[in-house]
Scaffold this motif. Sequence first.
Motif, short mmCIF file in Angstrom:
data_model
loop_
_atom_site.label_atom_id
_atom_site.label_comp_id
_atom_site.label_asym_id
_atom_site.label_seq_id
_atom_site.Cartn_x
_atom_site.Cartn_y
_atom_site.Cartn_z
N ARG A 127 0.74 -1.35 -0.60
CA ARG A 127 -0.08 -0.32 -0.11
C ARG A 127 0.73 1.50 -0.04
NH1 ARG A 127 -2.22 4.04 -1.01
NH2 ARG A 127 -3.49 5.66 -0.42
N ARG A 129 -8.21 1.45 6.17
CA ARG A 129 -9.15 0.91 4.85
C ARG A 129 -8.62 0.46 4.12
NH1 ARG A 129 -11.08 6.89 6.26
NH2 ARG A 129 -9.69 6.76 3.73
N ASP A 130 -7.24 0.68 3.24
CA ASP A 130 -6.94 0.02 2.43
C ASP A 130 -5.92 -2.01 3.05
OD1 ASP A 130 -7.73 1.64 0.95
OD2 ASP A 130 -5.67 2.90 0.86
N GLU A 190 -6.85 -4.35 -5.93
CA GLU A 190 -7.46 -3.64 -4.79
C GLU A 190 -7.24 -1.98 -5.38
OE1 GLU A 190 -8.52 -4.45 -2.07
OE2 GLU A 190 -7.23 -6.30 -1.25
N PHE A 212 -6.60 0.80 -4.94
CA PHE A 212 -5.37 1.43 -3.73
C PHE A 212 -4.26 1.22 -5.17
CE2 PHE A 212 -4.70 -1.49 -1.40
CZ PHE A 212 -3.36 -2.26 -1.70
N GLN A 251 -6.54 6.15 6.24
CA GLN A 251 -6.71 5.26 4.89
C GLN A 251 -5.91 4.30 4.56
OE1 GLN A 251 -7.79 7.42 2.49
NE2 GLN A 251 -7.51 5.12 1.41
#
Length: 451
Positions: free
Chosen positions: A28, A44-45, A153, A155, A41
């Motif tokens: 991420r 969440r990710d 995903e 992101f 963030q």
Amino acid sequence: MKILGPVQLEVDRIPIRLTPLTIRLLLRLVAAEGEAVPVRQLRRDVWGLADEPRHLDQRNRNEVQKRVLELRRALAPGRDAAGTSILRTEQQVTVQGPETAYRLVLRPEELDSSRFTAIVGDALLAPPATAAHRLAEALSLVRGRPLAEVSGEGFAVSFVRRLTGLQESARRELVRAQMDLGRPELALPIAELIAYEHPDDAEAARVLDALRAQLRARHGDELLRHRVPLPGQRTDVVLLRGDLFDQEDCNLVVGFSDTFDTETAEDLVISRESVQSQLVDRLFAGRRRLLDDKLRAGLRKTKAVGTETARSKPLGRRVRYPVGTTVAVPVDGRRVFAIAYSQLGNDLVARSSDRDLRLGLENLWASVAVHGLFKPVAIPLIGSGLARVTDLDRGQLVALIVDSFIDACARLPALTPELRVVIRPQDLARTDLTPVEQRFQDLVPGSRAAD
């Protein structure tokens, strides 16, 4: 770190293993491309957790901090300060107050996607030779889909799309560069992969068709080409559809009988359609006696095995030499190797066998090693004409010639850079080349296991 495929993390060339959740956190941060990512963030990710009121989410923040600490220790084992400088903690100002964020700071050489991007960017502006080298270098970094563990995903979508698009551009530019350099054989595998992955891409299909046509045109009359599979050898075996006497850069091999006759008058001794007759006409301008003189000079050191009487053999030469005798005849800076692989009976019918042909070929290669000037050697399908080796078909004759040559290469280094077996167009339909292909397959290490 490598993310162009399954993630691989190494520190000082030592592989580092991470838990799946920590890998997601790392990827991420990589996908942020150097930007700081707030803790909310990340939750969440990476964890898939919904936002909670700030006074209720301390436990979730602690979980993030725990994984960040684990990642820092993995990135810089035993060097806490170094880990902090690679994975930095920052404070961001929001309407709800300051919020902790994390930023991954890697030098370009520490991340394969950064190296890939930089190399491709330079290569796209370079001339063909430099571009081909650099693009091949860049594509060698790709081991699979970028960020493979999180490629689906949200992101990662933008980051993955950019890298896969750049990879596609690199492939297509590499095809173009190799074509500009006249190397269609190197461009072909890449073009095939592009066309396979994009079956509806008309341009990819057009480029692939053009490459295949270019390669077919390059081969021309070439039917087969293989490198002799022996250590240290750089010798090719080529099967060619054509005319022996058109091979002007080669030494030539011409079959003879044990009397080395060249007389073609009225087709009584030697047929006007024979290779010997063509040799007289095309390399000696019809001056048969000049060829005879050169053959006699080459045979002076060879002991004859008998002499026929005029009564028993009224036509042609009467002195017989051992089957297998080879004479290197000099012609305009190259050699014509005359090999006796048949016996001419007193009835003027030439007869041979596979044993005679093998003997002739063994002596031929020995003579080529001494007198061949390291030039390519062109040989017709000897044994298939009037002095026919009746127990072998044309395909088996080709295989015999090739087998004999490969054996000679093992004994006689630097024999010739290329052997060309020249097959007349009218004989090709009756010549099965499967035995030759099988010979080379059998000689390649591991081919049986692969089959």
